[in-house]
Design an enzyme around this catalytic site. Structure first.
Site, PDB file in Angstrom:
ATOM      1  N   THR A   1      -8.904 -46.714  -1.350  1.00 33.61           N
ATOM      2  CA  THR A   1      -9.071 -48.477  -1.132  1.00 33.61           C
ATOM      3  C   THR A   1     -10.698 -48.052  -0.225  1.00 33.61           C
ATOM      4  OG1 THR A   1      -7.925 -47.258   1.460  1.00 33.61           O
ATOM      5  CG2 THR A   1      -6.436 -48.510  -0.939  1.00 33.61           C
ATOM      6  N   ASP A   2     -10.716 -49.733  -0.082  1.00 32.79           N
ATOM      7  CA  ASP A   2     -12.140 -49.792   0.635  1.00 32.79           C
ATOM      8  C   ASP A   2     -12.265 -50.520   1.792  1.00 32.79           C
ATOM      9  OD1 ASP A   2     -11.618 -52.515   0.228  1.00 32.79           O
ATOM     10  OD2 ASP A   2     -12.905 -53.044  -1.660  1.00 32.79           O
TER      11      ASP A   2
END
Length: 143
Positions: free
Chosen positions: A20-21
């Protein structure tokens, strides 16, 4: 594994935190490992994962379209199939859906070329490889 025509194979995975970012959604580049997982499992299911022939398959093209985000710990099901076998190449098609909502997240295509690595020359896709794919995909493969 559920089936979704024209797909006859799928592999499940779960979104890891490192996928995930900063917005908490899967970073776009992290989908390729999901497609690789599905392609490897697809080939394993056909007995083609450790295919021994005169050449090796190398990545020629990879395109991805994004439709909806996935988040940490989401389970996703990645459908995989061979959509086309050309003279020297094999094209895989993918569609990833969220579980349990069945929301389409991404689609992709990967084209691999069968090559003699020493001569850096394309070779014809072997007939026994084609036959194994045909056992699963039948008439759903473009030639």
């Amino acid at each position: 594994m559920a089936k979704r025509p024209p797909f006859k194979f799928s592999a499940r995975t779960r979104v890891g935190f490192s996928d995930t970012d900063a917005q908490g959604i899967v970073y776009y580049g992290r989908y390729n490992p999901y497609f690789d997982l599905a392609r490897v499992e697809y080939l394993r299911s056909l007995g083609l994962l450790h295919y021994q022939g005169d050449g090796d398959f190398v990545m020629r093209a990879n395109d991805v379209e994004y439709f909806a985000p996935a988040r940490f710990d989401d389970e996703i099901e990645v459908y995989a199939r061979v959509s086309r076998i050309g003279r020297t190449s094999v094209t895989f098609e993918f569609a990833a859906y969220g579980i349990p909502d069945e929301l389409l997240l991404v689609t992709a295509h990967q084209t691999l070329v069968y090559v003699d690595l020493r001569q850096r020359k394309a070779l014809p896709v072997p007939n026994d490889y084609r036959a194994k794919v045909a056992e699963l995909e039948g008439a759903d493969v473009e030639h």
